[in-house]
Write a protein that holds these residues in place. Structure first.
Motif, PDB file in Angstrom:
ATOM      1  N   LEU A  33       6.447  -1.060  10.044  1.00 57.50           N
ATOM      2  CA  LEU A  33       5.838  -1.369   8.580  1.00 57.50           C
ATOM      3  C   LEU A  33       6.111  -0.101   7.874  1.00 57.50           C
ATOM      4  O   LEU A  33       6.169   1.323   8.368  1.00 57.50           O
ATOM      5  N   VAL A  34       5.922  -0.325   6.563  1.00 56.12           N
ATOM      6  CA  VAL A  34       5.753   0.812   5.424  1.00 56.12           C
ATOM      7  C   VAL A  34       5.433   0.338   4.408  1.00 56.12           C
ATOM      8  O   VAL A  34       5.184  -1.037   3.954  1.00 56.12           O
ATOM      9  N   GLY A  35       4.423   1.142   3.433  1.00 56.47           N
ATOM     10  CA  GLY A  35       4.065   0.821   2.233  1.00 56.47           C
ATOM     11  C   GLY A  35       5.102   0.862   1.010  1.00 56.47           C
ATOM     12  O   GLY A  35       6.061   1.586   1.175  1.00 56.47           O
ATOM     13  N   ASP A  36       5.127  -0.384   0.463  1.00 54.85           N
ATOM     14  CA  ASP A  36       6.113  -0.342  -0.614  1.00 54.85           C
ATOM     15  C   ASP A  36       5.664  -1.536  -1.714  1.00 54.85           C
ATOM     16  O   ASP A  36       5.308  -2.633  -1.460  1.00 54.85           O
ATOM     17  N   GLN A  37       5.255  -1.049  -2.933  1.00 59.26           N
ATOM     18  CA  GLN A  37       4.935  -2.113  -3.980  1.00 59.26           C
ATOM     19  C   GLN A  37       5.996  -2.441  -4.755  1.00 59.26           C
ATOM     20  O   GLN A  37       5.593  -3.079  -5.999  1.00 59.26           O
ATOM     21  N   GLY A  38       7.413  -2.351  -4.297  1.00 65.28           N
ATOM     22  CA  GLY A  38       8.216  -2.895  -5.056  1.00 65.28           C
ATOM     23  C   GLY A  38       9.251  -1.978  -5.723  1.00 65.28           C
ATOM     24  O   GLY A  38      10.526  -2.034  -6.338  1.00 65.28           O
ATOM     25  N   GLN A  39       9.043  -0.500  -5.520  1.00 65.67           N
ATOM     26  CA  GLN A  39       9.744   0.569  -6.086  1.00 65.67           C
ATOM     27  C   GLN A  39      10.934   0.722  -5.040  1.00 65.67           C
ATOM     28  O   GLN A  39      11.933   1.463  -5.434  1.00 65.67           O
ATOM     29  N   GLY A  40      10.769   0.787  -3.957  1.00 62.69           N
ATOM     30  CA  GLY A  40      11.839   0.798  -2.893  1.00 62.69           C
ATOM     31  C   GLY A  40      11.934   1.933  -2.163  1.00 62.69           C
ATOM     32  O   GLY A  40      12.489   2.123  -1.175  1.00 62.69           O
ATOM     33  N   HIS A  41      10.860   2.994  -2.543  1.00 65.09           N
ATOM     34  CA  HIS A  41      10.841   3.954  -1.650  1.00 65.09           C
ATOM     35  C   HIS A  41      10.481   4.098  -0.386  1.00 65.09           C
ATOM     36  O   HIS A  41      11.081   4.375   0.741  1.00 65.09           O
ATOM     37  N   GLY A  42       9.425   3.199  -0.199  1.00 60.94           N
ATOM     38  CA  GLY A  42       9.107   2.842   1.472  1.00 60.94           C
ATOM     39  C   GLY A  42      10.277   2.241   2.216  1.00 60.94           C
ATOM     40  O   GLY A  42      10.605   2.300   3.215  1.00 60.94           O
ATOM     41  N   SER A  43      10.833   1.121   1.491  1.00 58.02           N
ATOM     42  CA  SER A  43      11.848   0.189   2.222  1.00 58.02           C
ATOM     43  C   SER A  43      13.139   1.244   2.584  1.00 58.02           C
ATOM     44  O   SER A  43      13.442   1.039   3.814  1.00 58.02           O
ATOM     45  N   ARG A  44      13.536   2.098   1.705  1.00 59.54           N
ATOM     46  CA  ARG A  44      14.462   3.078   2.139  1.00 59.54           C
ATOM     47  C   ARG A  44      14.034   3.857   3.342  1.00 59.54           C
ATOM     48  O   ARG A  44      14.949   4.191   4.353  1.00 59.54           O
ATOM     49  N   ALA A  45      12.920   4.338   3.199  1.00 60.86           N
ATOM     50  CA  ALA A  45      12.481   5.163   4.282  1.00 60.86           C
ATOM     51  C   ALA A  45      12.373   4.499   5.519  1.00 60.86           C
ATOM     52  O   ALA A  45      12.891   4.804   6.762  1.00 60.86           O
ATOM     53  N   LEU A  46      11.937   3.038   5.814  1.00 60.77           N
ATOM     54  CA  LEU A  46      11.918   2.277   6.988  1.00 60.77           C
ATOM     55  C   LEU A  46      13.531   1.861   7.185  1.00 60.77           C
ATOM     56  O   LEU A  46      13.750   2.127   8.548  1.00 60.77           O
ATOM     57  N   PHE A  47      14.325   1.780   6.290  1.00 62.25           N
ATOM     58  CA  PHE A  47      15.703   1.634   6.733  1.00 62.25           C
ATOM     59  C   PHE A  47      16.216   2.574   7.422  1.00 62.25           C
ATOM     60  O   PHE A  47      16.866   2.576   8.486  1.00 62.25           O
ATOM     61  N   ALA A  48      16.039   3.947   6.719  1.00 59.84           N
ATOM     62  CA  ALA A  48      16.401   5.358   7.520  1.00 59.84           C
ATOM     63  C   ALA A  48      15.929   5.252   9.057  1.00 59.84           C
ATOM     64  O   ALA A  48      16.573   5.505   9.812  1.00 59.84           O
ATOM     65  N   HIS A  49      14.625   4.972   9.300  1.00 55.29           N
ATOM     66  CA  HIS A  49      14.041   4.964  10.535  1.00 55.29           C
ATOM     67  C   HIS A  49      14.552   4.024  11.601  1.00 55.29           C
ATOM     68  O   HIS A  49      14.883   4.432  12.506  1.00 55.29           O
ATOM     69  N   LEU A  50      15.020   2.660  10.731  1.00 57.69           N
ATOM     70  CA  LEU A  50      15.802   1.960  11.859  1.00 57.69           C
ATOM     71  C   LEU A  50      17.092   2.259  12.247  1.00 57.69           C
ATOM     72  O   LEU A  50      17.487   2.080  13.338  1.00 57.69           O
ATOM     73  N   THR A  51      17.696   2.774  11.158  1.00 60.72           N
ATOM     74  CA  THR A  51      19.219   3.330  11.501  1.00 60.72           C
ATOM     75  C   THR A  51      19.092   4.177  12.493  1.00 60.72           C
ATOM     76  O   THR A  51      20.051   4.243  13.303  1.00 60.72           O
ATOM     77  N   ASP A  82       0.765  -1.150  -0.178  1.00 58.06           N
ATOM     78  CA  ASP A  82      -0.143   0.020   0.022  1.00 58.06           C
ATOM     79  C   ASP A  82       0.921   1.109  -0.102  1.00 58.06           C
ATOM     80  O   ASP A  82       1.578   1.512   1.248  1.00 58.06           O
ATOM     81  N   PRO A  83       1.227   1.661  -1.172  1.00 54.92           N
ATOM     82  CA  PRO A  83       2.026   2.680  -1.215  1.00 54.92           C
ATOM     83  C   PRO A  83       1.777   4.062  -0.462  1.00 54.92           C
ATOM     84  O   PRO A  83       2.440   5.024  -0.168  1.00 54.92           O
ATOM     85  N   SER A  84       0.456   4.111  -0.073  1.00 55.36           N
ATOM     86  CA  SER A  84      -0.120   5.438   0.919  1.00 55.36           C
ATOM     87  C   SER A  84       0.438   5.103   2.394  1.00 55.36           C
ATOM     88  O   SER A  84       0.178   6.155   3.066  1.00 55.36           O
ATOM     89  N   LEU A  85       0.856   3.990   2.776  1.00 47.89           N
ATOM     90  CA  LEU A  85       1.187   3.904   4.160  1.00 47.89           C
ATOM     91  C   LEU A  85       2.612   4.440   4.515  1.00 47.89           C
ATOM     92  O   LEU A  85       3.819   3.979   3.918  1.00 47.89           O
ATOM     93  N   PRO A  86       2.704   5.540   5.152  1.00 47.66           N
ATOM     94  CA  PRO A  86       3.890   5.682   5.732  1.00 47.66           C
ATOM     95  C   PRO A  86       4.600   4.903   6.858  1.00 47.66           C
ATOM     96  O   PRO A  86       4.102   3.970   7.106  1.00 47.66           O
ATOM     97  N   VAL A  87       5.840   5.133   7.026  1.00 48.73           N
ATOM     98  CA  VAL A  87       6.509   4.646   8.224  1.00 48.73           C
ATOM     99  C   VAL A  87       5.753   4.572   9.596  1.00 48.73           C
ATOM    100  O   VAL A  87       5.533   5.646   9.897  1.00 48.73           O
ATOM    101  N   VAL A  88       5.290   3.204  10.083  1.00 48.46           N
ATOM    102  CA  VAL A  88       4.548   3.159  11.228  1.00 48.46           C
ATOM    103  C   VAL A  88       5.153   2.179  12.179  1.00 48.46           C
ATOM    104  O   VAL A  88       5.632   1.239  11.701  1.00 48.46           O
TER     105      VAL A  88
END
Length: 288
Positions: free
Chosen positions: A63-81, A10-16
């Motif tokens: 959790l974060v929304g990501d449909q495979g483009q990677g933008h959400g994953s990178r935002a979640l990685f930054a949050h975890l870091t 769900d690309p609308s889901l921010p990092v939560v």
């Protein structure tokens, strides 16, 4: 605390982040209701069901929304870091995330900065990144299927797309693939290899096999590999050693399938609903 990290399509889901509660066929976390149909939500729902059975607190979700483009994953990685070094997490699970070696290493550095190092479990995309970075031995458990194991076993493949064709991944080849993965330093301390026969292994070879009960409809259901990983994570959090936890999880997952009696139209939540009873049966030796 058991914490589970992953993405939702769900690309609308921010990092939560927040405690995850299983409510019917969906999860509620950070005020968001997320269908528990497959992927990280299915793993998280299975962990919720198993944790409740084991009298553990609810898992914590990142959790974060990501449909495979990677933008959400990178935002979640930054949050975890930014946040992991100050957290107190006993078991940390990484699931569907865009494989990114640079961000994997940043997250692992953040883990190493924690006051107490958690036990680390990885599946799917983050498992790929762990192998690609050369850091697979830093993990306590990987939960690949046979196809994913083929990538771990290919010491020269830089990405799953480039797994060499001669490295076959039928069930009969799994013990050899396990040996190759450990020989190349591309496996966690323990592996739970999912398939028509589930195998638990370490660098010494296969420790346990689980092939029953067998519900044929489960083979085609998306999410059954996610649920077994969620059960294993809860068992590790409860204090079980990793290999016995993986063995129990494989048995409980199959027993849940037997109790659900799925058909080709069944949903993974129907399996998850039977995890509490199945886990109790597995821990009491039923079905051995």
């Amino acid at each position: 605390m058991l914490a589970i990290v992953g993405t939702v399509p769900d690309p609308s889901l921010p990092v939560v982040e927040g405690s995850a509660v299983l409510d019917g066929d969906a999860l509620t976390t950070a005020g968001r209701r997320i269908p528990a149909d497959r992927g990280t939500p299915a793993l998280l729902a299975a962990a919720c069901a198993a944790s409740a059975t084991l009298d553990l607190p609810a898992p914590h979700a990142f959790l974060v929304g990501d449909q495979g483009q990677g933008h959400g994953s990178r935002a979640l990685f930054a949050h975890l870091t930014d946040t992991l070094p100050d957290r107190h997490i006993a078991t940390l699970v990484f699931h569907y995330l865009m494989p990114d070696v640079m961000w994997h290493d940043k997250v692992l550095f953040a883990v190493e900065a924690m006051a107490v190092r958690p036990r680390l479990i990885a599946d799917a995309g983050f498992m790929y990144a762990a192998k690609m970075s050369g850091q697979a031995p830093a993990y306590d458990l990987f939960t690949p299927d046979a196809g994913e194991l083929a990538f771990l076993a290919d010491e020269s493949a830089p990405h799953p797309f480039y797994t060499r064709g001669f490295i076959l991944h039928g069930d009969n080849d799994v013990p050899d693939l396990i040996r190759r993965a450990y020989r190349g330093g591309n496996a966690a301390r323990c592996l739970l290899v999912k398939g028509s026969v589930d195998r638990v292994a370490d660098q010494g070879g296969v420790l346990h096999t689980v092939d029953s009960p067998c519900e044929e409809a489960m083979e085609a259901m998306g999410g059954t590999g996610d649920t077994v990983a969620g059960i294993a994570a809860a068992l590790v959090q409860a204090g079980h050693a990793v290999a016995p936890a993986a063995h129990l999880a494989a048995r409980a997952n199959r027993l849940a399938g037997q109790l659900a009696r799925p058909n080709p139209g069944s949903r993974i939540i129907e399996i998850i609903a039977h995890i509490p009873q199945a886990l109790r049966q597995a821990m009491n030796g039923v079905g051995q």
